[in-house]
Motif scaffolding. Structure first.
Motif, short mmCIF file in Angstrom:
data_model
loop_
_atom_site.label_atom_id
_atom_site.label_comp_id
_atom_site.label_asym_id
_atom_site.label_seq_id
_atom_site.Cartn_x
_atom_site.Cartn_y
_atom_site.Cartn_z
N SER A 129 11.55 -5.55 -10.55
CA SER A 129 10.59 -4.55 -10.09
C SER A 129 9.39 -4.41 -11.02
O SER A 129 8.36 -3.87 -10.63
CB SER A 129 11.28 -3.19 -9.90
N ASN A 130 9.49 -4.92 -12.25
CA ASN A 130 8.32 -4.90 -13.15
C ASN A 130 7.42 -6.12 -12.97
O ASN A 130 6.44 -6.27 -13.70
CB ASN A 130 8.77 -4.77 -14.61
N GLY A 131 7.75 -6.98 -12.01
CA GLY A 131 6.91 -8.13 -11.72
C GLY A 131 7.09 -9.32 -12.63
O GLY A 131 6.40 -10.33 -12.46
N GLN A 132 8.04 -9.26 -13.56
CA GLN A 132 8.24 -10.36 -14.50
C GLN A 132 9.18 -11.41 -13.92
O GLN A 132 10.31 -11.58 -14.37
CB GLN A 132 8.76 -9.83 -15.84
N HIS A 133 8.68 -12.06 -12.89
CA HIS A 133 9.45 -13.13 -12.25
C HIS A 133 8.46 -14.11 -11.64
O HIS A 133 7.30 -13.78 -11.36
CB HIS A 133 10.35 -12.56 -11.14
N HIS A 134 8.92 -15.34 -11.44
CA HIS A 134 8.09 -16.33 -10.77
C HIS A 134 7.99 -15.97 -9.29
O HIS A 134 8.93 -15.45 -8.71
CB HIS A 134 8.69 -17.73 -10.95
N ALA A 135 6.83 -16.21 -8.71
CA ALA A 135 6.60 -15.81 -7.33
C ALA A 135 5.57 -16.72 -6.69
O ALA A 135 4.82 -17.42 -7.37
CB ALA A 135 6.13 -14.36 -7.28
N GLY A 136 5.54 -16.70 -5.37
CA GLY A 136 4.56 -17.49 -4.64
C GLY A 136 5.15 -18.15 -3.42
O GLY A 136 6.22 -17.75 -2.93
N ASP A 137 4.45 -19.15 -2.93
CA ASP A 137 4.89 -19.87 -1.74
C ASP A 137 5.96 -20.90 -2.10
O ASP A 137 5.93 -21.48 -3.19
CB ASP A 137 3.71 -20.61 -1.09
N THR A 138 6.89 -21.12 -1.17
CA THR A 138 7.84 -22.21 -1.34
C THR A 138 7.06 -23.52 -1.35
O THR A 138 6.03 -23.66 -0.70
CB THR A 138 8.88 -22.21 -0.22
N GLY A 139 7.57 -24.50 -2.09
CA GLY A 139 6.83 -25.73 -2.36
C GLY A 139 6.74 -26.68 -1.18
O GLY A 139 7.48 -26.57 -0.19
N LEU A 140 5.85 -27.65 -1.31
CA LEU A 140 5.60 -28.62 -0.25
C LEU A 140 6.81 -29.50 0.01
O LEU A 140 6.98 -30.01 1.10
CB LEU A 140 4.39 -29.48 -0.61
N GLY A 141 7.65 -29.72 -0.99
CA GLY A 141 8.79 -30.60 -0.80
C GLY A 141 9.99 -29.93 -0.17
O GLY A 141 11.01 -30.57 0.08
#
Length: 205
Positions: A129-141
């Motif tokens: 909840s403090n935002g200290q994690h990897h995030a974003g779109d799932t990869g192309l592969g």
């Protein structure tokens, strides 16, 4: 008050697993202390013959449990094809057996870097909840690239602690679906897709 079944051979004590378990089903440290039956797997055994039956074509083994808490991250040594097969088998288990998967993402910041198992379609990818994690779109592969992860966040010093909090919340939702008078006769109420949707809809945005 807990019963532990060592599913994998040659079990060893893990401080990490003990910490995770306390957040998931601990009598005084979790929101779901009523969980009493715990199945313990070693990760490689779980992925191969213990449950998923990777890399063959056999479906995952039938199990008599409800929720898998996956407070770990990885990628297949076989690359994207291996990761996709593991993810497909995991999603198949959700569909065929009604299992819930709570899966942590990597700690720190940056783009998503380890597809297992946070890139599942019907798993619940968990961050902090403090935002200290990897995030974003799932990869192309990965199958279905461009899906945003994590799905939900929870308080915890690490995602390994946030993930069992979400797994515990899912356990409470499943118990409600099985016992509440207005839901007990609705077979869809405890479907993992429904539990996931309710958790996400009820979260603070």
């Amino acid at each position: 008050g807990k019963t532990f079944t060592m599913v994998s051979p040659n079990p060893v004590y893990s401080t990490h697993a003990t910490d995770v378990g306390q957040y998931f089903y601990g009598n005084t440290t979790s929101i779901s202390p009523g969980i009493t039956d715990i199945n313990c797997y070693e990760l490689v055994h779980w992925a191969y013959g213990g449950f998923l039956n990777y890399p063959g074509s056999d479906p995952p083994n039938l199990v008599t449990l409800d929720i898998f808490n996956n407070s770990w991250i990885s990628a297949s040594s076989s690359g994207a094809s291996g990761s996709n097969l593991l993810l497909r088998k995991s999603d198949y288990a959700v569909s065929a057996q009604g299992l819930i998967f709570a899966n942590g993402v990597n700690n720190g910041t940056g783009p998503l870097d380890y597809p297992l198992l946070s890139h599942m379609f019907n798993g619940i990818a968990v961050g902090r909840s403090n935002g200290q994690h990897h995030a974003g779109d799932t990869g192309l592969g990965v199958d279905g690239p461009g899906r945003m992860k994590p799905d939900i966040v929870a308080p915890g010093n690490y995602t390994s602690q946030s993930t069992p909090l979400v797994a515990g919340a899912a356990a409470l939702m499943m118990q409600t679906a099985r016992t509440h008078p207005s839901l007990i006769n609705d077979p869809n109420a405890q479907r993992p897709e429904v539990i996931r949707a309710v958790l996400m809809a009820g979260a603070e945005h």
